[in-house]
Write an enzyme that holds these catalytic residues in place. Sequence first.
Site, PDB file in Angstrom:
ATOM      1  N   LYS A  87       0.844  -1.201   0.000  1.00  0.00           N
ATOM      2  CA  LYS A  87       0.000   0.000   0.000  1.00  0.00           C
ATOM      3  C   LYS A  87       0.877   1.248   0.000  1.00  0.00           C
ATOM      4  CE  LYS A  87      -3.804  -2.384   2.214  1.00  0.00           C
ATOM      5  NZ  LYS A  87      -4.452  -2.815   3.421  1.00  0.00           N
ATOM      6  N   GLN A 102      -4.669  -1.542   9.547  1.00  0.00           N
ATOM      7  CA  GLN A 102      -4.546  -2.848   8.898  1.00  0.00           C
ATOM      8  C   GLN A 102      -5.206  -3.928   9.774  1.00  0.00           C
ATOM      9  OE1 GLN A 102      -3.293  -3.434   5.816  1.00  0.00           O
ATOM     10  NE2 GLN A 102      -3.817  -5.589   6.036  1.00  0.00           N
ATOM     11  N   ASP A 143     -11.029   2.920   4.123  1.00  0.00           N
ATOM     12  CA  ASP A 143     -11.350   1.485   4.065  1.00  0.00           C
ATOM     13  C   ASP A 143     -12.873   1.287   4.077  1.00  0.00           C
ATOM     14  OD1 ASP A 143      -9.679  -0.582   3.634  1.00  0.00           O
ATOM     15  OD2 ASP A 143      -9.134  -0.926   5.731  1.00  0.00           O
TER      16      ASP A 143
END
Length: 307
Positions: A60, A104, A129
């Site tokens: 990422k 994460q 997200d």
Amino acid sequence: MSTDSILRSKIIDGKKRSLTIREWIKSEILKLKESYNFIPGLAVIIVGDDPASHIYVKNKEKQSIESGMNSWKYILPSDVSEKEIIEQINKLNEDSMVDGILVQLPLPKTSSVSERNVINAISPEKDVDGLTIINSGKLACGEDGLFPATPSGCIILIKELSLNLAGKKALVIGRSNLVGKPIASMLLKENCTVTIAHSKTKNLIQECKNADIIIAAIGIPNFVKGDWVKKDSIIIDVGINRIDNLDNPKKRIVGDVDYEEAIKVCKAITPVPGGVGPMTIACLLLNTLKASCIRRNIESPIYNFTV
Ligand code: NAP
């Protein structure tokens, strides 16, 4: 056409599509820099030392930088408290340079921290997200917001097949907050008739045989067999499973669908690797770009990517 080229023509190439999206993002970021003198930025928090999570975060970071974005990484120890994680999130919520915040997942198994509390501490306008309760609710209600990257990637790939999706029977196997539920909402928005299957579903094979579109998000290697699949169906395989390789000590990655068999029957299918996976980071970067434009009230063609 030879059998080989017929099979090749059925492959939905997520790797290629994700490259074009990332190139587009790069050019949009250059324009933003020239016109408004800012660069969108993504901050990633990772807790613990799980090697797979560190690889995901590294990718990422790499792709954010390659796209011209600012990128920040915060590594917290696996015994960090919920309060400390939320304090870090609050700092990023208030930092005007930061457009997107991502924690994460999963958090380490040993951690007693509530994933929901942590995720919901992220400001919804920086929730790239798309997992906060606010953005999940907006998706469920058909409102615009920031939505999870993997499902968005699946929808982009499906839409590019230029089918009329209205009334198509879509089967989503898996009901996680990360993949199954959001993709079902997105398919509903496209006017598909959506069924969500899970581990307690009866007659799954028949459900598969009825489906024009199958999204497999299960986490079991080669679970959906070729003879479960309807002729001319579209198959989107979200699964990423590492399995042993007979003649090689390195693990092999396979999806949730028996690709070799299913490709002979279906109309189009995403391979694993090279299908949905690469689309995920591209859509995360799209979300970061979108979040940066919304927060600064900038009209941007990014809105054309809304799924
Ligand atoms: P998850 O949270 O473990 O959810 C799995 C879902 O599959 C659950 O809803 C479960 O049902 C269902 N399931 C399990 N066994 C089943 C069975 N025998 N029949 C029907 N349904 C069954 O996993 P996830 O996070 O959604 O991820 C799913 C897969 O996608 C994994 O392989 C993951 O690695 C992959 N993934 C890939 C990407 C990407 O970028 N490509 C991103 C995220 C995830 P219950 O709810 O009843 O338990």
